[in-house]
Write a protein that holds these residues in place. Structure first.
Motif, PDB file in Angstrom:
ATOM      1  N   GLU A 132       0.821  -1.207   0.000  1.00 21.83           N
ATOM      2  CA  GLU A 132       0.000   0.000   0.000  1.00 21.83           C
ATOM      3  C   GLU A 132       0.852   1.252   0.000  1.00 21.83           C
ATOM      4  OE1 GLU A 132      -2.651  -0.536   3.351  1.00 21.83           O
ATOM      5  OE2 GLU A 132      -4.177  -1.437   2.025  1.00 21.83           O
ATOM      6  N   SER A 133       2.027   1.140  -0.594  1.00 26.30           N
ATOM      7  CA  SER A 133       2.891   2.310  -0.754  1.00 26.30           C
ATOM      8  C   SER A 133       3.680   2.174  -2.048  1.00 26.30           C
ATOM      9  CB  SER A 133       3.846   2.467   0.437  1.00 26.30           C
ATOM     10  OG  SER A 133       4.748   1.381   0.478  1.00 26.30           O
ATOM     11  N   ARG A 134       4.050   3.321  -2.596  1.00 21.54           N
ATOM     12  CA  ARG A 134       4.845   3.336  -3.820  1.00 21.54           C
ATOM     13  C   ARG A 134       5.864   4.462  -3.717  1.00 21.54           C
ATOM     14  NH1 ARG A 134       1.904  -0.396  -4.054  1.00 21.54           N
ATOM     15  NH2 ARG A 134       0.721  -1.248  -5.835  1.00 21.54           N
ATOM     16  N   LYS A 135       6.988   4.224  -4.353  1.00 22.49           N
ATOM     17  CA  LYS A 135       8.026   5.249  -4.437  1.00 22.49           C
ATOM     18  C   LYS A 135       7.662   6.220  -5.562  1.00 22.49           C
ATOM     19  CE  LYS A 135      11.006   4.008  -1.265  1.00 22.49           C
ATOM     20  NZ  LYS A 135      11.337   4.897  -0.113  1.00 22.49           N
ATOM     21  N   LEU A 136       7.705   7.495  -5.252  1.00 17.23           N
ATOM     22  CA  LEU A 136       7.362   8.510  -6.244  1.00 17.23           C
ATOM     23  C   LEU A 136       8.507   8.650  -7.226  1.00 17.23           C
ATOM     24  CD1 LEU A 136       5.243  10.526  -7.122  1.00 17.23           C
ATOM     25  CD2 LEU A 136       6.238  12.200  -5.571  1.00 17.23           C
ATOM     26  N   ALA A 137       8.213   8.401  -8.511  1.00 18.40           N
ATOM     27  CA  ALA A 137       9.267   8.377  -9.532  1.00 18.40           C
ATOM     28  C   ALA A 137       9.342   9.695 -10.305  1.00 18.40           C
ATOM     29  CB  ALA A 137       9.034   7.213 -10.494  1.00 18.40           C
ATOM     30  N   GLN A 138       8.263  10.041 -11.021  1.00 17.21           N
ATOM     31  CA  GLN A 138       8.303  11.228 -11.876  1.00 17.21           C
ATOM     32  C   GLN A 138       6.963  11.959 -11.793  1.00 17.21           C
ATOM     33  OE1 GLN A 138      10.157  11.004 -15.750  1.00 17.21           O
ATOM     34  NE2 GLN A 138      10.828   8.888 -15.399  1.00 17.21           N
ATOM     35  N   VAL A 139       6.873  13.055 -12.550  1.00 19.04           N
ATOM     36  CA  VAL A 139       5.643  13.847 -12.663  1.00 19.04           C
ATOM     37  C   VAL A 139       5.230  13.869 -14.126  1.00 19.04           C
ATOM     38  CG1 VAL A 139       4.559  16.100 -12.348  1.00 19.04           C
ATOM     39  CG2 VAL A 139       6.234  15.272 -10.670  1.00 19.04           C
ATOM     40  N   VAL A 140       3.940  13.606 -14.394  1.00 21.14           N
ATOM     41  CA  VAL A 140       3.416  13.635 -15.765  1.00 21.14           C
ATOM     42  C   VAL A 140       2.279  14.657 -15.824  1.00 21.14           C
ATOM     43  CG1 VAL A 140       2.397  12.323 -17.656  1.00 21.14           C
ATOM     44  CG2 VAL A 140       3.983  11.193 -16.066  1.00 21.14           C
ATOM     45  N   GLN A 141       2.489  15.695 -16.602  1.00 25.38           N
ATOM     46  CA  GLN A 141       1.488  16.747 -16.752  1.00 25.38           C
ATOM     47  C   GLN A 141       0.657  16.529 -18.011  1.00 25.38           C
ATOM     48  OE1 GLN A 141       4.708  19.886 -16.424  1.00 25.38           O
ATOM     49  NE2 GLN A 141       3.055  20.904 -15.288  1.00 25.38           N
ATOM     50  N   ALA A 142      -0.512  17.179 -18.061  1.00 21.14           N
ATOM     51  CA  ALA A 142      -1.313  17.153 -19.284  1.00 21.14           C
ATOM     52  C   ALA A 142      -0.491  17.737 -20.423  1.00 21.14           C
ATOM     53  CB  ALA A 142      -2.595  17.955 -19.088  1.00 21.14           C
ATOM     54  N   GLY A 143      -0.536  17.067 -21.562  1.00 18.71           N
ATOM     55  CA  GLY A 143       0.229  17.504 -22.723  1.00 18.71           C
ATOM     56  C   GLY A 143       1.591  16.866 -22.816  1.00 18.71           C
ATOM     57  N   ALA A 144       2.011  16.132 -21.765  1.00 22.90           N
ATOM     58  CA  ALA A 144       3.319  15.472 -21.772  1.00 22.90           C
ATOM     59  C   ALA A 144       3.259  14.197 -22.609  1.00 22.90           C
ATOM     60  CB  ALA A 144       3.747  15.144 -20.348  1.00 22.90           C
ATOM     61  N   ASN A 145       4.434  13.673 -22.925  1.00 25.00           N
ATOM     62  CA  ASN A 145       4.537  12.430 -23.674  1.00 25.00           C
ATOM     63  C   ASN A 145       5.511  11.512 -22.944  1.00 25.00           C
ATOM     64  OD1 ASN A 145       4.425  10.440 -25.635  1.00 25.00           O
ATOM     65  ND2 ASN A 145       5.946  11.432 -26.951  1.00 25.00           N
ATOM     66  N   PRO A 146       5.029  10.829 -21.893  1.00 22.57           N
ATOM     67  CA  PRO A 146       5.946  10.003 -21.100  1.00 22.57           C
ATOM     68  C   PRO A 146       6.505   8.838 -21.923  1.00 22.57           C
ATOM     69  CG  PRO A 146       3.666   9.564 -20.498  1.00 22.57           C
ATOM     70  CD  PRO A 146       3.638  10.733 -21.426  1.00 22.57           C
ATOM     71  N   ASP A 147       7.827   8.822 -22.080  1.00 22.64           N
ATOM     72  CA  ASP A 147       8.462   7.787 -22.910  1.00 22.64           C
ATOM     73  C   ASP A 147       9.240   6.801 -22.053  1.00 22.64           C
ATOM     74  OD1 ASP A 147      10.403   9.487 -22.074  1.00 22.64           O
ATOM     75  OD2 ASP A 147      11.292   9.853 -24.039  1.00 22.64           O
ATOM     76  N   PHE A 148       8.737   6.523 -20.872  1.00 19.51           N
ATOM     77  CA  PHE A 148       9.414   5.587 -19.969  1.00 19.51           C
ATOM     78  C   PHE A 148       8.431   4.517 -19.511  1.00 19.51           C
ATOM     79  CE2 PHE A 148       7.604   8.999 -17.458  1.00 19.51           C
ATOM     80  CZ  PHE A 148       6.951   8.328 -16.432  1.00 19.51           C
ATOM     81  N   ASN A 149       8.965   3.428 -19.035  1.00 25.89           N
ATOM     82  CA  ASN A 149       8.165   2.365 -18.427  1.00 25.89           C
ATOM     83  C   ASN A 149       8.223   2.526 -16.911  1.00 25.89           C
ATOM     84  OD1 ASN A 149       7.388   0.969 -20.802  1.00 25.89           O
ATOM     85  ND2 ASN A 149       9.401   0.000 -20.912  1.00 25.89           N
ATOM     86  N   LEU A 150       7.070   2.481 -16.284  1.00 26.53           N
ATOM     87  CA  LEU A 150       7.025   2.632 -14.836  1.00 26.53           C
ATOM     88  C   LEU A 150       7.668   1.420 -14.173  1.00 26.53           C
ATOM     89  CD1 LEU A 150       5.923   4.506 -12.597  1.00 26.53           C
ATOM     90  CD2 LEU A 150       3.863   3.070 -12.571  1.00 26.53           C
TER      91      LEU A 150
END
Length: 394
Positions: free
Chosen positions: A66-84
């Motif tokens: 019930e916890s996760r490490k905060l990795a990145q921030v994704v905003q509207a209009g972004a194009n995330p090119d990574f795998n979580l």
């Protein structure tokens, strides 16, 4: 054809016409209030990508805990090119693309953030929540609008969301309005004895504009037979609908009916058993419609609402052009003797139809407060308060 037909018969003749609306393409900025001329299919998936329906945190449901490490921030209009990565979450905002490896979004109100760790309660969540899947609104090739759909601001928003720049609609016909009568003077000029101001022209122009018809020419013709015939001929050449006011009765200077015959207009009916507006002519030439209305303004508007407006709505693609009127209880007893259909200026008060004073065909005073026109059938001589009457709103 026999003269003085009944109101229902006149309407049936017009309903039976083989009217063919024309199609055109317009931009979205021109489409409001028009009707679609053909089905509209989605040219793409909407949304075109999985996106977040909330401000929150995106993660993979299959990860444990019930916890996760905060990795990145994704905003509207972004194009995330990574795998979580496994065990990670991203800060995400409404409308932002869901990164690969994530499938669930928990809204920010349901989490606690301590340092770079996000805590939440799995028992409150479901897999896939707050994720708007690609194509969940509509998929490419899907029917989104049927033919004959009224284009509203909401419709335009739908079309714009699909990247549609133009839409096929039923084209508004061009209308010629011919005003007869040497006594008619334009507003701004000084009246001389025997002259009156032009009320029919502005009233008809306003109604045509309200219907979305902007291709209109207004012609004024002198009370000379050759001139009336010439102007009618020119109007028939240039327009799909010709409206005349005045000159349709049987006076020495009423040249309209004869001039229509000279120009090859086929009569549908002439004179209707109604008050006001008995001397009304309807005819056709090919696919062109012609209405010669009386000269008195109240008669003009009555005949326009009852006969011209439905035909125009049909040409505009409105599938409900000839729908039944709304019925309201009449506010007071009403009596009439003449075996005619009465069309009366009326207003609505407390959901009841009130017959207004000043019902003479020349008298426009009641139009200052009228909401529309109510109908008293031909053979009905007495109506008691509360009886239902047909009401035609503007």
């Amino acid at each position: 054809m026999n003269e003085f037909i009944e109101v229902p018969k006149a309407k049936e003749l017009l309903k039976g016409l083989a009217i063919s609306p024309k199609n055109t393409q317009v931009t979205l900025s021109q489409a409001l209030g028009r009707f679609t001329a053909s089905p509209v299919l989605a040219p793409m998936n909407v949304p075109s990508f999985d996106n977040s329906g909330m401000d929150g945190y995106a993660f993979s449901w299959e990860d444990l805990g019930e916890s996760r490490k905060l990795a990145q921030v994704v905003q509207a209009g972004a194009n995330p090119d990574f795998n979580l990565e496994k065990g990670a979450a991203v800060r995400i905002f409404t409308g932002a693309p869901i990164p690969k490896g994530a499938d669930t979004v928990v809204q920010q109100e349901w989490v606690d953030v301590v340092g770079d760790t996000v805590f939440f309660e799995l028992a409150k969540l479901t897999q896939g929540m707050n994720v708007r899947k690609a194509g969940s609104q509509c998929q490419e090739g899907e029917l989104i609008l049927n033919s004959g759909t009224l284009i509203t601001p909401g419709t335009i928003g739908l079309l714009a969301s699909l990247g549609i720049e133009q839409v096929g609609v039923f084209d508004a016909p061009k209308v010629s309005v011919i005003l007869t009568g040497d006594e008619i003077l334009e507003i701004g000029q000084t009246l001389q004895p025997g002259q009156i101001y032009n009320a029919n022209g502005p009233a008809l122009m306003a109604y045509l504009s309200q219907l979305g018809i902007d291709k209109v020419e207004v012609l004024k013709v002198r009370d000379e037979k050759s001139e009336v015939s010439r102007v009618i001929g020119e109007a028939l050449e240039s327009s799909g609908i010709v409206l005349l006011t005045g000159g349709i009765s049987v006076g020495d200077y009423d040249f309209v009916k004869g001039s229509l015959e000279e120009n090859g207009v086929q009569q549908l009916f002439y004179k209707v058993k109604q008050k006001p507006g008995k001397p009304i002519f309807a005819g056709i030439k090919g696919e062109k419609l012609v209405f010669a209305l009386p000269g008195n303004p109240a008669s003009v508007l009555t005949c326009f609402i009852q006969y011209v407006k439905p035909c125009l709505l049909r040409l505009l693609g409105n599938p409900n052009a000839w729908t039944s009127p709304v019925y309201y209880p009449i506010a007071a007893d009403f009596n009439k003797k003449a075996p005619l259909t009465f069309f009366l200026k009326a207003k609505l008060e407390n959901n009841r139809a009130v017959v207004l004073p000043a019902q003479e065909s020349f008298n426009l005073l009641s139009f200052g407060e009228a909401d529309g026109i109510l109908e008293i059938p031909e053979m009905q001589e007495h109506l008691e308060e509360g009886s239902l009457v047909a009401f035609y709103p503007w």
